[in-house]
Design a protein around this motif. Structure first.
Motif, short mmCIF file in Angstrom:
data_model
loop_
_atom_site.label_atom_id
_atom_site.label_comp_id
_atom_site.label_asym_id
_atom_site.label_seq_id
_atom_site.Cartn_x
_atom_site.Cartn_y
_atom_site.Cartn_z
N GLY A 103 -0.69 -2.11 -14.98
CA GLY A 103 -1.71 -1.66 -14.04
C GLY A 103 -1.16 -0.89 -12.86
N TRP A 104 0.17 -0.84 -12.70
CA TRP A 104 0.72 -0.15 -11.55
C TRP A 104 0.75 1.35 -11.74
CZ3 TRP A 104 4.70 -2.32 -7.72
CH2 TRP A 104 4.27 -3.59 -7.29
N ASP A 105 0.58 1.80 -12.96
CA ASP A 105 0.58 3.25 -13.15
C ASP A 105 -0.64 3.88 -12.48
OD1 ASP A 105 -0.56 3.15 -16.60
OD2 ASP A 105 -0.75 1.72 -14.96
N HIS A 106 -1.63 3.08 -12.14
CA HIS A 106 -2.80 3.62 -11.44
C HIS A 106 -2.58 3.73 -9.94
CE1 HIS A 106 -5.27 3.52 -14.97
NE2 HIS A 106 -4.97 2.27 -15.18
N LEU A 107 -1.57 3.06 -9.44
CA LEU A 107 -1.37 3.03 -8.00
C LEU A 107 -0.91 4.39 -7.50
CD1 LEU A 107 0.41 -0.39 -7.54
CD2 LEU A 107 -1.99 0.15 -7.18
N SER A 108 -1.48 4.79 -6.37
CA SER A 108 -1.13 6.11 -5.84
C SER A 108 0.34 6.17 -5.45
CB SER A 108 -2.03 6.46 -4.66
OG SER A 108 -1.94 5.47 -3.67
N ALA A 109 0.88 5.04 -5.01
CA ALA A 109 2.30 5.06 -4.62
C ALA A 109 3.18 5.42 -5.80
CB ALA A 109 2.69 3.70 -4.06
N ILE A 110 2.84 4.88 -6.97
CA ILE A 110 3.63 5.19 -8.17
C ILE A 110 3.44 6.65 -8.55
CG2 ILE A 110 3.99 4.60 -10.59
CD1 ILE A 110 4.65 2.17 -9.18
N LYS A 111 2.19 7.09 -8.50
CA LYS A 111 1.91 8.47 -8.92
C LYS A 111 2.60 9.47 -8.02
CE LYS A 111 -2.69 7.35 -10.27
NZ LYS A 111 -4.10 7.67 -10.27
N ASN A 112 2.67 9.16 -6.73
CA ASN A 112 3.30 10.10 -5.79
C ASN A 112 4.78 9.87 -5.63
OD1 ASN A 112 0.76 11.14 -5.31
ND2 ASN A 112 0.38 9.75 -3.60
N GLY A 143 5.96 2.79 11.84
CA GLY A 143 4.69 3.50 11.80
C GLY A 143 3.85 3.20 10.59
N GLY A 144 4.24 2.20 9.80
CA GLY A 144 3.46 1.86 8.63
C GLY A 144 2.51 0.71 8.93
N ARG A 145 1.68 0.38 7.92
CA ARG A 145 0.76 -0.74 8.10
C ARG A 145 0.96 -1.67 6.92
NH1 ARG A 145 -4.34 -2.88 7.37
NH2 ARG A 145 -4.64 -1.69 5.46
N ASN A 146 1.46 -2.87 7.21
CA ASN A 146 1.69 -3.84 6.16
C ASN A 146 0.33 -4.40 5.70
OD1 ASN A 146 2.55 -5.90 4.50
ND2 ASN A 146 3.48 -7.13 6.11
N ILE A 147 0.03 -4.21 4.41
CA ILE A 147 -1.30 -4.60 3.96
C ILE A 147 -1.50 -6.12 4.01
CG2 ILE A 147 -1.78 -2.61 2.52
CD1 ILE A 147 -0.66 -4.05 0.16
N PHE A 148 -0.42 -6.87 4.04
CA PHE A 148 -0.56 -8.32 4.10
C PHE A 148 -0.15 -8.87 5.45
CE2 PHE A 148 -2.02 -8.64 -0.02
CZ PHE A 148 -1.23 -7.95 -0.91
N HIS A 149 -0.33 -8.07 6.47
CA HIS A 149 0.11 -8.45 7.81
C HIS A 149 -0.57 -9.71 8.31
CE1 HIS A 149 1.35 -7.86 12.00
NE2 HIS A 149 0.10 -8.10 12.33
N ASP A 150 -1.83 -9.90 7.91
CA ASP A 150 -2.59 -11.00 8.50
C ASP A 150 -2.49 -12.30 7.74
OD1 ASP A 150 -5.02 -8.50 9.17
OD2 ASP A 150 -3.65 -9.48 10.59
N GLU A 151 -1.72 -12.33 6.68
CA GLU A 151 -1.65 -13.58 5.91
C GLU A 151 -0.86 -14.64 6.67
OE1 GLU A 151 -3.55 -13.80 3.46
OE2 GLU A 151 -4.00 -11.68 3.77
N PRO A 160 0.20 4.86 6.89
CA PRO A 160 0.28 4.58 5.45
C PRO A 160 0.27 3.08 5.18
CG PRO A 160 2.42 5.25 6.29
CD PRO A 160 1.44 5.43 7.41
N ASP A 161 -0.46 2.70 4.14
CA ASP A 161 -0.48 1.29 3.74
C ASP A 161 0.81 0.99 2.99
OD1 ASP A 161 -4.02 1.20 2.97
OD2 ASP A 161 -2.93 0.75 4.81
N VAL A 162 1.48 -0.05 3.43
CA VAL A 162 2.76 -0.38 2.83
C VAL A 162 2.68 -1.74 2.17
CG1 VAL A 162 5.20 -0.78 3.29
CG2 VAL A 162 3.96 0.93 4.62
N ASN A 221 -4.16 -0.83 -3.41
CA ASN A 221 -3.63 0.50 -3.69
C ASN A 221 -2.81 1.07 -2.52
OD1 ASN A 221 -3.13 2.79 -5.12
ND2 ASN A 221 -5.10 3.73 -4.72
N PRO A 222 -1.64 0.51 -2.28
CA PRO A 222 -0.86 0.96 -1.13
C PRO A 222 -0.32 2.37 -1.30
CG PRO A 222 0.42 -0.55 -2.47
CD PRO A 222 -0.94 -0.53 -3.05
N ASP A 223 -0.05 3.01 -0.15
CA ASP A 223 0.51 4.36 -0.19
C ASP A 223 2.01 4.34 -0.45
OD1 ASP A 223 -1.59 4.78 2.59
OD2 ASP A 223 -1.94 5.65 0.60
N LEU A 224 2.61 3.23 -0.04
CA LEU A 224 4.07 3.17 -0.10
C LEU A 224 4.46 1.78 -0.55
CD1 LEU A 224 6.81 4.52 0.70
CD2 LEU A 224 6.42 3.68 3.00
#
Lengths: 400, 351, 164
Positions: free
Chosen positions: A327-336, A266-274, A239-241, A290-293
């Motif tokens: 704009g966060w209401d579109h994020l899947s993390a918020i919806k789920n 077990g997650g994947r930090n979306i900004f890991h490479d910064e 999951p993208d975190v 659009n992170p999952d978590l």
């Protein structure tokens, strides 16, 4: 030249004698049982029978300790900084500069009455460290109170291993200059990769191997379960975190401990490479990825919850402001509904394994259905930290 | 040299100044247009513009929800805020340099920026302040900045309103507030110290439409007034006696100008942190091209400041995208080399 | 002295001091009945001390007559007898009682080097004319237990002193 060499040789021969083991009569660096008896009689003679003072009470206690736990020999331990220390006596008066090490000492059953000096942050945590409210305050690694430390006549001082290296190196040098008898140990006690090794080393120093193994068993059962279940999962299925610090749009990247814990869970930090371990991020980047978590850190600058247990209602306030962002209401993390707050008290420091288990539970709810982080938390507090009276509410540390 | 030639030369100078002003406006519009398309969301240039138009005239174009949200809720107010903030800081800097007749005068030299930092540090480290919640730091920074301005005003009135007293008072205050900030950092935790330092770097990321409205309102009142009184500024820049002989109430004018400049600076800094160099460098750059006439200097340096800040912010957002570098660092990196270039190129004329 | 009241007092004191015994290191001494002119055995029962030392102070007139402990683990000096305690639960030694009716008190101190504590072994009366009931029973050592026992001992001495 030759004289100089001879002088050096003579000094080298003399030096071991100064680090001699009390009770060792024949200089073989071992106190055998007959030597021990002789030493005891010498001491008793000097103390009660009017003889010359041969050994001090501390020396005979040291000799007895060595015989009992280390076959009469000195023992050596290597700390996290790689330095090897030879010990010839047990730790009786300990000054600890980092709370994580105090926690670890508690976990392995070290007699906390022997800790005569603690850092100021430990002094302030009255809920978590109730037994140290009256213990001497020695400042912190960034502003140590040397006079307080030396006035306590410690025989051991614990500092950070790899954090604040220059400050800790400075303290170590200063103490060595004023009193070389003080043994300085460097342990971090909060980095997942090195924690178990450090627990073993500290157990060796304090001769609490049994209790340490029990604690290691507990810790590895938690972290091991997490890593076993997440080991085989490929990068693409993780999951993208998006992890947010106390400040809006400040995240973590590689080099930060929180990033490491996300990966362990077990997650994947979306900004890991910064670059930079806690960079400020463009808000658009979060929306686009659009992170999952989504996980937000509470505590410190967001002062509520945790062991202080204050203003737990703030969790909801922050949560609502998160979900209300434009704009966060579109994020899947918020919806789920996969947005969580977690307090730094259980994600940083020596309790990181509790926080990591929460993270794992949130990353893979089905896989870790049987994992109960709150129970792990309470077991840690009651069984290993001996804080039977402390039963905090789960709501003080995580939300929802 | 006869009258006709003089007139021609003066007309030429005027033309050049107006050309400079217009080209600045052009550059600003261009830069704004570019900045609005910059961002990590990956929107195309067309999409961004359409989103802007769709926001102003709803229903005219089909734009994705995402694009509209991104542009209107994240980018646009940041760009507008950068323009307004840059304009305000540069204008304030120009006014201060004018009344103090000192090339080093800026919101920083008068201690206003240091006071704002101190207020922010108090809010961050001690949690004490005048406003609650998210406006704790903002409220503190604003009030402390105004406090510094009032103290300078008070000290100057007591000793006589002259540029020397103001500068001395300002420097003293700057050191005092810096010391208090340092003390607070010393007692704060590592996190609090980092927070204070980050605040002092300055960031456009904290902008919002509300803040744009506030700063815009203040500027909308202050700038026209300054333009009206621009001639007085010219006189003051020549010296107190000269100004007095021209019929300008020196003390009152200096006080009003200083308070306006402080107010503008305070309202900008409290929202975005202490951003240096704009207030110092923009007026100098402009002066090298347009000369010291405040009727042109004021709006021109405002525009230069806006261009500088907007350019710096755009770079800060894109250089290490998606990481955002603090804008205060960028303004130094952009403004100073340009300033040095101009400085080297100019003749031996007076600043 | 056949005062039943004194016996009851002894039993009460014993009951009060018993709890102090549980858990902490202790050393108890008991003796076989001394006969004038011949040897009697002193037994030290050690509880909870793995590595330590005991120093006994012998009363005047009572001479050391040997011990079963190996050479190098004990040392006699004047009227003090030191023992090195290394994982043993019992130490015995012999004393020769003096000719005639003489009595004395054996006192002792112990040290536990692993627990880093010290304590005293309660005094034992060793007298050839000591009456049966008056002999103090072996009780718990430890500072708390000492006080009532000292009082008892004092009482006994006073009572006996009245006799002679």
């Amino acid at each position: 030249m030759r004289r100089l060499l001879l002088l050096c040789l003579a000094i080298c021969l003399v030096l071991p004698a100064s680090a001699a083991i009390p009770g060792d009569l024949d200089g073989d660096q071992t106190v055998r049982s007959d030597e021990l008896s002789a030493a005891i009689l010498t001491y008793l003679d000097g103390r009660y029978q009017g003889g010359d003072a041969g050994l001090t009470q501390q020396e005979i206690c040291d000799a007895a300790y060595l015989c009992e736990y280390h076959d009469g020999r000195a023992w050596s331990v290597t700390d996290t900084s790689g330095r090897e220390t030879v010990l010839t006596s047990p730790l009786r008066r300990v000054v600890v500069f980092n709370g994580e090490t105090i926690e670890t000492l508690r976990s392995i059953g070290f007699d906390t009455t022997r800790i005569v000096g603690v850092d100021k942050y430990t002094s302030e945590k009255t809920a978590f460290f109730p037994e140290f409210t009256d213990t001497a305050n020695v400042g912190s690694v960034w502003s140590p109170d040397y006079e307080a430390v030396l006035a306590l006549r410690p025989d051991a001082v614990f500092l950070y291993g790899t954090t604040s290296k220059s400050s800790c190196d400075g303290i170590q040098e200063t103490l060595a200059a004023s009193n070389p008898e003080i043994r300085v140990f460097r342990f971090d006690c909060y980095i997942p990769g090195t924690y178990m090794q450090e627990v073993r080393e500290i157990a060796e120093i304090t001769d609490r191997e049994e209790e340490a193994e029990a604690f290691i068993g507990f810790y590895t059962s938690v972290m091991g379960e997490i890593s076993n279940k997440t080991a085989g999962i490929p990068e693409s299925e993780r999951p993208d975190v998006y992890f947010e610090y106390w400040h809006d749009y400040q995240t973590v990247s590689n080099g930060s401990g929180y990033d490491e814990k996300i990966t362990l869970a077990g997650g994947r930090n979306i900004f890991h490479d910064e670059s930079g371990s806690s960079p400020e991020i463009d808000p658009e980047a979060v929306i686009i990825s659009n992170p999952d978590l989504i996980i937000k850190l509470a505590g410190k600058s967001l002062e509520f919850g945790g062991y202080k247990g204050t203003e737990i209602s703030e969790f909801k306030t922050v949560y609502d402001s998160l979900t209300a962002r434009a704009g966060w209401d579109h994020l899947s993390a918020i919806k789920n509904g996969r947005v969580h707050l977690i307090h730094s008290d259980i994600l940083g420091g020596a309790q990181h394994f509790i926080g990591t288990s929460y993270l794992a539970e949130w990353c893979y709810p089905e896989k870790f259905q049987d994992l109960d982080p709150h129970a792990i938390h309470l077991r840690y507090l009651h069984e290993f930290q001996h804080l039977e009276g402390l039963t905090p509410d789960e709501a003080a540390f995580t939300y929802p | 040299m006869d009258t006709g030639e003089l007139r021609q030369r003066y007309a030429g100078i005027r033309r050049r100044r107006i050309l400079f002003l217009l080209s600045l406006v052009g550059i600003l519009i261009l830069l704004t247009g570019i900045s609005v398309t910059l961002g990590s969301a990956g929107l195309s240039v067309g999409e961004s513009y359409l989103a802007i138009i769709a926001g102003i005239f709803p229903g005219t174009f089909e734009v994705s929800d995402l694009a509209e949200t991104i542009v209107w809720d994240y980018r646009l107010h940041r760009v507008v805020f950068a323009v307004l903030a840059g304009f305000g800081l540069a204008a304030a800097g120009t006014v201060m340099q004018g009344i103090l007749r000192n090339p080093l005068a800026s919101p920083f030299t008068l201690g206003i920026a240091s006071a704002a930092s101190c207020g922010a540090a108090i809010a961050i480290v001690l949690g004490a302040g005048f406003a609650g919640g998210e406006y704790l730091v903002v409220g503190n920074a604003f009030l402390f900045a105004l406090l510094a301005a009032c103290v300078i005003y008070g000290m100057s009135r007591y000793h006589g309103m002259s540029s020397e007293t103001m500068i001395l008072a300002g420097i003293a205050l700057m050191y005092l507030f810096s010391a208090v900030t340092s003390l607070l950092q010393y007692f704060g935790t590592a996190n609090q110290v980092q927070e204070v330092v980050f605040w002092m770097f300055g960031s456009m990321g904290r902008s919002s439409w509300l803040k744009v409205a506030i700063v815009g309102t203040v500027l909308a009142i202050a700038v026209p007034y300054l333009m009206l009184r621009a001639w007085d500024l010219n006189a003051l820049a020549e010296g107190d006696e000269v100004a007095a002989s021209l019929g300008i109430p020196v003390e009152r004018s200096m006080a009003i100008f200083m308070l306006i400049a402080s107010l503008v600076t305070a309202v900008v800094i409290c929202f975005c942190g202490t951003i240096g160099f704009i207030g110092l460098v923009a007026p100098h750059i402009t002066r090298m091209i347009t000369g010291g006439d405040h009727r042109i200097l004021l709006p021109a340096s405002g525009l230069v400041g806006a261009v500088l800040l907007l350019g710096a912010d755009s770079l800060a957002r894109t250089v290490l995208a998606p990481t955002v570098i603090p804008v205060g660092i960028m303004t130094a990196f952009i403004g100073v080399p340009f300033f040095i270039y101009l400085f080297m190129r100019r003749g031996s004329s007076r600043w | 002295m056949k005062s039943p009241a004194l016996l009851i007092l002894i039993i009460c004191l014993l009951a009060l001091t018993m709890p102090a015994m549980a858990g902490s290191p202790s050393v108890e001494r008991s003796i076989s009945t001394p006969v004038p002119g011949s040897e009697f055995t002193v037994t030290l029962v050690i509880d909870g001390i793995q590595t330590g030392g005991i120093v006994e102070t012998l009363p005047e007139g009572f001479n050391f007559a040997g011990t079963a402990c190996p050479e190098g683990s004990w040392s006699l000096k004047g009227d003090t007898l030191a023992f090195a305690v290394t994982n043993m639960t019992e130490i015995t030694y012999q004393l020769r009682a003096p000719e005639g009716a003489l009595s004395g008190r054996i006192t002792g101190v112990w040290e536990d080097f692993l627990n880093e504590t010290t304590g005293t072994v309660s005094a034992t009366e060793a007298g050839t004319t000591a009456p049966a009931e008056g002999t103090p029973e072996p009780t718990a050592s430890g500072c708390m237990a000492l006080l009532p026992f000292l009082a008892l001992g004092l009482l006994c001495i006073l009572m006996r002193g009245g006799r002679t």
